[in-house]
Scaffold this motif. Sequence first.
Motif, short mmCIF file in Angstrom:
data_model
loop_
_atom_site.label_atom_id
_atom_site.label_comp_id
_atom_site.label_asym_id
_atom_site.label_seq_id
_atom_site.Cartn_x
_atom_site.Cartn_y
_atom_site.Cartn_z
N GLU A 120 7.38 -4.72 7.10
CA GLU A 120 7.41 -5.61 8.27
C GLU A 120 6.62 -6.89 8.03
O GLU A 120 6.47 -7.72 8.94
N GLY A 121 6.09 -7.05 6.82
CA GLY A 121 5.35 -8.26 6.48
C GLY A 121 3.90 -8.25 6.93
O GLY A 121 3.26 -9.31 6.99
N LYS A 122 3.35 -7.07 7.23
CA LYS A 122 1.99 -6.98 7.75
C LYS A 122 1.04 -6.37 6.70
O LYS A 122 1.45 -5.60 5.85
N ILE A 123 -0.22 -6.76 6.82
CA ILE A 123 -1.25 -6.13 6.00
C ILE A 123 -1.76 -4.89 6.72
O ILE A 123 -1.43 -4.66 7.88
N VAL A 124 -2.56 -4.07 6.02
CA VAL A 124 -3.23 -2.93 6.64
C VAL A 124 -4.71 -3.27 6.73
O VAL A 124 -5.39 -3.41 5.71
N ASP A 125 -5.19 -3.45 7.97
CA ASP A 125 -6.60 -3.75 8.23
C ASP A 125 -7.21 -2.54 8.91
O ASP A 125 -6.93 -2.26 10.08
N TYR A 126 -8.05 -1.81 8.18
CA TYR A 126 -8.68 -0.60 8.71
C TYR A 126 -10.18 -0.84 8.79
O TYR A 126 -10.87 -0.85 7.78
N ASN A 127 -10.67 -1.10 10.00
CA ASN A 127 -12.09 -1.38 10.23
C ASN A 127 -12.59 -2.54 9.37
O ASN A 127 -13.71 -2.50 8.83
N GLY A 128 -11.74 -3.56 9.23
CA GLY A 128 -12.14 -4.73 8.46
C GLY A 128 -11.95 -4.59 6.97
O GLY A 128 -12.32 -5.49 6.20
N ASN A 129 -11.37 -3.48 6.53
CA ASN A 129 -11.05 -3.27 5.12
C ASN A 129 -9.56 -3.42 4.93
O ASN A 129 -8.77 -2.71 5.56
N ILE A 130 -9.16 -4.31 4.05
CA ILE A 130 -7.75 -4.63 3.84
C ILE A 130 -7.26 -3.91 2.59
O ILE A 130 -7.89 -3.97 1.53
N HIS A 131 -6.12 -3.22 2.71
CA HIS A 131 -5.54 -2.55 1.55
C HIS A 131 -5.21 -3.58 0.47
O HIS A 131 -4.53 -4.59 0.74
N ALA A 132 -5.66 -3.32 -0.75
CA ALA A 132 -5.37 -4.19 -1.89
C ALA A 132 -4.29 -3.54 -2.73
O ALA A 132 -4.33 -2.34 -3.00
N CYS A 133 -3.31 -4.32 -3.17
CA CYS A 133 -2.20 -3.78 -3.96
C CYS A 133 -2.61 -3.62 -5.42
O CYS A 133 -3.31 -4.48 -5.98
N ILE A 134 -2.15 -2.56 -6.03
CA ILE A 134 -2.46 -2.29 -7.44
C ILE A 134 -1.91 -3.38 -8.35
O ILE A 134 -2.43 -3.61 -9.45
N ASN A 135 -0.86 -4.08 -7.91
CA ASN A 135 -0.27 -5.13 -8.74
C ASN A 135 -0.80 -6.52 -8.42
O ASN A 135 -0.39 -7.50 -9.03
#
Length: 680
Positions: A120-135
């Motif tokens: 959907e074009g969104k990032i994952v923000d969990y308590n101010g921590n953003i998922h970083a992509c392995i690539n």
Amino acid sequence: MSSNTHSDSMKYWWIDYPWRYIQTNLREIDMLDIDAKKYVEELKKFNATIAMINTSGILASYNTRLKYHYQNPYLKGDSLEKIIDECHKAGIKVIARTDFSKIRRVIYEQHPEWAYVSPEGKIVDYNGNIHACINGGFQREYKLEILKETLETLNVDGLFFNMGGYQESDYSYNYYGICQCESCKKRFKEMYGLELPEKADMNDPAYRKYLVFKEKTVDEDYRRVCEFVHSIRPDLLICSDFTRDTGYIREEANTALDRPLPHWQYSASENSKWIRGSYPGFRASTCDVDFIDFPVRHVAVSPAQQELRLAQSLANGAGLDYYIIGRLDNHEDKSGFERVKKMFKFHKDNEQYYCQPESIAYIALVCSDRKSAEYRGWYRALTEGHFLFDVIITKRLSKVDLSKYSMLVLPDVRYISDETAQLVDSFAQNGGTIIYTGQTGFYDECYEKREFPALRSMGLDKFLIERSDCRSAMFKIRDDEYEFLGRFGRGEKLIYLDGSYIFNDYNPSFSKKLAYIPPHPFGPPEKCYYSQVTDLPGFVCGSFGKGKTVYIPWYPGKLLYRQGYLNTWNFMVSLLEYYGDDFRVKGEISPMVETTVQADKEKSYYLLSLVNTNGHYGVSFFDPVPIYGLTCQIKVDKRPAKVINLIDGQPLDYKYDDAGGWLSIKFKKTEIYDCAAIHF
């Protein structure tokens, strides 16, 4: 020194090292008042020999000089440098815990291209921590700068990478889908010339390619990072470092609030078995997770459950490993501490036996999906039937010595390469016995469906169709088939089937056993009868070269794992006994007692371990009811010199049959763990 060889000039510290590992997953606030000497004193109360401390990644627990390494704002207590120095003074090795799966929001805002992006074009923000992509750039490039600084700043003995790979869910188990960041799109396009799929769909060829893409990119990334670390610290231990032929692999025995039941009561045993069976040169570290689940990390599981996990680790050749959130001194639920201390103390007192014992197993259970119900059902049948077995993951079959096994069990191992299929067929040709179930070998290693069976030893000429609506179907036992099914009495004529049945064309040289009764009316009672018994089999068996094979065109393991009825258990254990009766521990032993046999490399002693699981009741884990006077028989090559109980150090009564080679040992009182050391 080459990264994939073991230099004669350097013996790695972890080889033959007594493995008593404690992970204190320090919260950022724990650094406010942490005291290095007190931290080490708490570890010494457990007789710990290894401590894991989080150092870097999501945040730096030391004073970092790097712009994009988020600094822990609570560094007021003793420094990590001092804590590590105190650990080393006490003879405790330190593993640095790192986690590069997330970046803080302030870093993301400067480098949004580093983030995971949902369909959907969104990032994952969990308590101010953003998922970083392995690539993305953080994990591909900046991670190496952080690792370099960590290793130059902290004198650690090893590294652990938490949450590697593709993280598509958050800590609340919300699923977000396949990453659609520009780095993933570009890399996938370069490898396959295809657009990234947006959803998981095994019918989509692009998604099947994506599964292979994930495997390849994760393996490449891990190898690249390990080789980089070796260039700085060649002496360092890295978890799951397969660039070398020695190291350690760590798995968790854990629970989760919303995980489908039943609880997997053999979690620690199974973790230990697959590591030791698949990677014989590696230490197995099966982590007893103290807490119930992420949302309640401060509340512990049952003390009996923790002790059971540690006992299962001991019995299956693993080191002891315990994991809590926070520090030992300020932990708010210490209910499991005494049980953990007890098991760690037992290990310390007997560490000469538990350094890295090898399994004396005659059966290998082959696994492609360790969460598969079919696999877990066969794991149960083998364990509760007291068979001596190892677990080998599919991709490692060509790397281990199969000649030491007499039997392979492949429970619905669908995805195998042509080379693996040839290896398995050769095992049968050379005299081995194989049991197959379900769709074993129906697909290649790239998840593509085969037109014809890859495994010639299965007895299939062609697979046709799987029918999934087989509720009320059964198998009829004919009079001449009870020899295969020794656990059924003559008054038991049916084996139930619920789920799927696979229709195949069989090689005429294979014998069809049992008769398939198709689904039939089961209500009202007046209509509850069947009128058709077909010649379709419940299993087929035959010879292949010097060996014997059995193929079961349904999923008994799945039924046993889900429902647990004796009807299914008897079917599975009967086949195992018919083809491998000598490959187990015999005696009047409850199925709720797990039995294993380990030995040192020179075979100067055997360890016959008993793990009493009868405290597992429903979904709870209580202290087990002790068992008195249990007698076990195992086959050994020669008469023992002595048999000692490791629990109390006293000799055990035993008898040895020179003619048959069976050793009978009588135990006195078996609580949660018992062990006989058989010296030759």
